[in-house]
Design a protein around this motif. Structure first.
Motif, mmCIF file in Angstrom:
data_model
loop_
_atom_site.group_PDB
_atom_site.id
_atom_site.type_symbol
_atom_site.label_atom_id
_atom_site.label_comp_id
_atom_site.label_asym_id
_atom_site.label_seq_id
_atom_site.Cartn_x
_atom_site.Cartn_y
_atom_site.Cartn_z
ATOM 1 N N THR A 170 63.873 52.087 66.871
ATOM 2 C CA THR A 170 63.359 51.306 67.999
ATOM 3 C C THR A 170 62.230 50.392 67.509
ATOM 4 O O THR A 170 61.406 50.811 66.705
ATOM 5 C CB THR A 170 62.821 52.242 69.103
ATOM 6 O OG1 THR A 170 61.795 53.094 68.554
ATOM 7 C CG2 THR A 170 63.927 53.094 69.691
ATOM 8 N N SER B 147 71.562 51.944 58.791
ATOM 9 C CA SER B 147 71.723 50.812 59.705
ATOM 10 C C SER B 147 72.463 49.657 59.050
ATOM 11 O O SER B 147 73.076 48.833 59.748
ATOM 12 C CB SER B 147 70.358 50.337 60.200
ATOM 13 O OG SER B 147 69.544 49.911 59.111
ATOM 14 N N ASN C 218 64.464 47.970 66.921
ATOM 15 C CA ASN C 218 65.724 47.734 66.224
ATOM 16 C C ASN C 218 65.533 48.089 64.755
ATOM 17 O O ASN C 218 64.418 48.355 64.297
ATOM 18 C CB ASN C 218 66.196 46.276 66.378
ATOM 19 C CG ASN C 218 65.126 45.277 65.982
ATOM 20 O OD1 ASN C 218 64.685 45.233 64.837
ATOM 21 N ND2 ASN C 218 64.686 44.475 66.946
ATOM 22 N N ALA D 102 72.203 39.443 62.476
ATOM 23 C CA ALA D 102 72.392 40.022 63.807
ATOM 24 C C ALA D 102 73.465 41.097 63.784
ATOM 25 O O ALA D 102 73.335 42.143 64.433
ATOM 26 C CB ALA D 102 72.763 38.920 64.801
ATOM 27 N N ILE D 103 74.530 40.849 63.024
ATOM 28 C CA ILE D 103 75.591 41.843 62.918
ATOM 29 C C ILE D 103 75.092 43.071 62.157
ATOM 30 O O ILE D 103 75.379 44.205 62.519
ATOM 31 C CB ILE D 103 76.831 41.243 62.220
ATOM 32 C CG1 ILE D 103 77.420 40.124 63.083
ATOM 33 C CG2 ILE D 103 77.877 42.312 61.953
ATOM 34 C CD1 ILE D 103 78.552 39.380 62.409
ATOM 35 N N HIS E 56 75.283 56.614 63.345
ATOM 36 C CA HIS E 56 73.911 56.363 63.773
ATOM 37 C C HIS E 56 73.163 55.557 62.711
ATOM 38 O O HIS E 56 73.629 55.387 61.587
ATOM 39 C CB HIS E 56 73.193 57.679 64.040
ATOM 40 C CG HIS E 56 73.720 58.415 65.234
ATOM 41 N ND1 HIS E 56 74.799 59.274 65.165
ATOM 42 C CD2 HIS E 56 73.326 58.412 66.536
ATOM 43 C CE1 HIS E 56 75.045 59.772 66.366
ATOM 44 N NE2 HIS E 56 74.171 59.275 67.214
ATOM 45 N N GLU E 57 71.973 55.084 63.105
ATOM 46 C CA GLU E 57 71.213 54.223 62.198
ATOM 47 C C GLU E 57 70.384 55.003 61.188
ATOM 48 O O GLU E 57 70.012 54.458 60.148
ATOM 49 C CB GLU E 57 70.300 53.300 63.011
ATOM 50 C CG GLU E 57 71.063 52.268 63.817
ATOM 51 C CD GLU E 57 70.151 51.345 64.592
ATOM 52 O OE1 GLU E 57 70.595 50.250 64.963
ATOM 53 O OE2 GLU E 57 68.978 51.718 64.827
ATOM 54 N N SER F 148 68.705 56.362 66.433
ATOM 55 C CA SER F 148 68.600 54.921 66.202
ATOM 56 C C SER F 148 67.141 54.525 66.101
ATOM 57 O O SER F 148 66.253 55.223 66.602
ATOM 58 C CB SER F 148 69.273 54.151 67.339
ATOM 59 O OG SER F 148 68.685 54.497 68.590
ATOM 60 N N ASP G 229 76.284 50.895 64.675
ATOM 61 C CA ASP G 229 76.976 51.150 65.941
ATOM 62 C C ASP G 229 78.417 50.665 65.875
ATOM 63 O O ASP G 229 79.324 51.301 66.423
ATOM 64 C CB ASP G 229 76.243 50.460 67.092
ATOM 65 C CG ASP G 229 74.870 51.085 67.338
ATOM 66 O OD1 ASP G 229 74.693 52.257 66.976
ATOM 67 O OD2 ASP G 229 73.996 50.392 67.891
ATOM 68 N N THR G 230 78.616 49.545 65.209
ATOM 69 C CA THR G 230 79.967 48.994 65.109
ATOM 70 C C THR G 230 80.887 49.921 64.319
ATOM 71 O O THR G 230 82.063 50.100 64.664
ATOM 72 C CB THR G 230 79.924 47.605 64.435
ATOM 73 O OG1 THR G 230 79.045 46.752 65.175
ATOM 74 C CG2 THR G 230 81.309 46.980 64.391
ATOM 75 N N ASP H 88 72.171 44.301 62.114
ATOM 76 C CA ASP H 88 71.328 45.112 62.970
ATOM 77 C C ASP H 88 72.143 46.051 63.854
ATOM 78 O O ASP H 88 71.654 47.089 64.284
ATOM 79 C CB ASP H 88 70.449 44.208 63.837
ATOM 80 C CG ASP H 88 69.316 44.972 64.491
ATOM 81 O OD1 ASP H 88 68.757 45.858 63.825
ATOM 82 O OD2 ASP H 88 69.021 44.708 65.659
ATOM 83 N N LYS H 89 73.386 45.675 64.126
ATOM 84 C CA LYS H 89 74.267 46.500 64.961
ATOM 85 C C LYS H 89 75.418 47.083 64.151
ATOM 86 O O LYS H 89 76.371 47.610 64.719
ATOM 87 C CB LYS H 89 74.839 45.644 66.098
ATOM 88 C CG LYS H 89 73.790 45.023 67.016
ATOM 89 C CD LYS H 89 73.033 46.104 67.790
ATOM 90 C CE LYS H 89 72.005 45.483 68.721
ATOM 91 N NZ LYS H 89 71.239 46.516 69.456
#
Length: 353
Positions: free
Chosen positions: A132, A45, A134, A104-105, A116-117, A130, A111-112, A107-108
């Motif tokens: 959950t 992640s 987060n 915040a970035i 996968h995480e 991913s 995906d960016t 955490d994503k």
């Protein structure tokens, strides 16, 4: 009858061991099936955080108030110090806001980048998905989206990373993220360990199942061929036990070594790994159950051999049932009658002479 009832001990132990190793083999073979029982899980992640941290560090404001009020006294000095403190507070708030944006970035970030995480490694498959709610939540859950067969396609996790990065929006490679040869070496070691473990575990499942069948068959074989039944159960349960111990050692030691290397070398690029402690417990419980089965059959076989030796030395073993007992005492009575008849005949001949 008592011995037949006690055979339930190795039957139950072998059955439980067989179920455990079979579940260990099938865990993670499809999305959501015993996902928590993995060998190793890679947390991706935050993969590429080194690129993010460089960007945020370049945008952080630099302090311009250091030493500004030096040499000023009186009211001007107090006024300057007050203004400097206010400026530093504003600067701290700006830095904190930039860090929040970075978190915040992060955490994503997976995906960016187009990956996968997490990627969880099982005996038969590699699952991905991913977290959950987060990735930064404490003890997050897992949402598995896909599982790839590892036994047929291989366990090269780094190749999966690289492929998904190349088809992502930025067309990156692992080298772009700072992957070193040492990190790749750790993945190569994991690939070899997992292949060896898969083969050993499949053999363990077969032998444990064979030990269960042999234990069930002994219910019918022991009254007829006790020595052969006991010896075969000792050998089969011993071989199954040794294979289970080998599989438990491989998964315990191998996963710990790989996880340690990945965490040491992958921290700079945002890659971490955790060993599946639940899976390790599974395998060692199976080992303990097979020890029970083997110990029972070994004890029974040694008791049988002691009884056989006693019979060979002239000490008759206790009769096992009423039929054997009556047969033994019948033979003894017949011998006594013959002895008495022979004695009377000798006495008669002696008087005639």
């Amino acid at each position: 009858m008592k011995q037949q009832l006690s055979i339930g001990i190795p039957i139950v132990a072998s059955l439980a061991a067989f179920v455990l190793v079979l579940l260990a083999l099938l865990a993670g073979s499809r999305p959501g099936f015993m996902e928590d029982f993995d060998i190793v899980t890679f947390n991706t992640s935050a993969l590429g955080k080194n690129l993010l941290s460089t960007a945020t560090d370049d945008n952080k404001p630099t302090s311009t108030t250091d030493g500004l009020c030096d040499g000023l006294g009186g009211a001007f000095g107090r006024l300057c110090s007050s203004a400097t403190a206010e400026a530093e507070t504003i600067e701290s708030e700006i830095v904190s806001a930039i860090d929040d944006i970075g978190n915040a970035i992060a955490d994503k970030l997976a995906d960016t980048l187009g990956i996968h995480e997490f990627y969880s490694l099982h005996v038969l498959a590699i699952c991905e998905g991913s977290f959950t709610p987060n990735a930064t939540a404490p003890s997050p859950g897992r949402n598995v989206t896909n599982c790839t067969m590892g036994l047929s396609d291989g366990y090269n996790v780094s190749a999966i990373f690289d492929h998904q990065l190349q088809i992502g929006p930025f067309k990156l490679t692992l080298a772009d993220l700072g992957f070193t040869d040492d990190i790749q070496s750790a993945f190569d070691t994991l690939n070899q360990v997992t292949k060896a473990f898969a083969i050993i575990l499949i053999i363990s499942v077969a032998l444990t199942g064979l030990a269960l069948v042999a234990s069930l068959a002994s219910l019918f074989l022991i009254p007829r061929k006790e020595r052969a039944a006991l010896l075969s159960n000792v050998v089969i349960s011993l071989v199954a036990l040794l294979m289970l111990i080998a599989s438990a050692l491989v998964v315990t030691i191998g996963s710990c070594i790989v996880v340690s290397k990945v965490n040491d070398l992958g921290d700079d690029v945002g890659l971490s790994a955790t060993a599946g402690y639940r899976y390790t417990i599974f395998t060692w419980v199976a080992v303990g159950l097979m020890i029970v089965a083997f110990a029972y059959w070994l004890r029974q076989f040694l008791a049988f051999r002691r009884g056989s030796r006693s019979g060979a030395n002239g000490h008759r073993k206790p009769a096992r049932d009423s039929e054997e007992s009556s047969h033994y005492y019948g033979e003894t009575r017949e011998k006594r009658n013959k002895s008495s008849v022979m004695g009377r005949n000798l006495f008669t001949r002696a008087r005639r002479t």
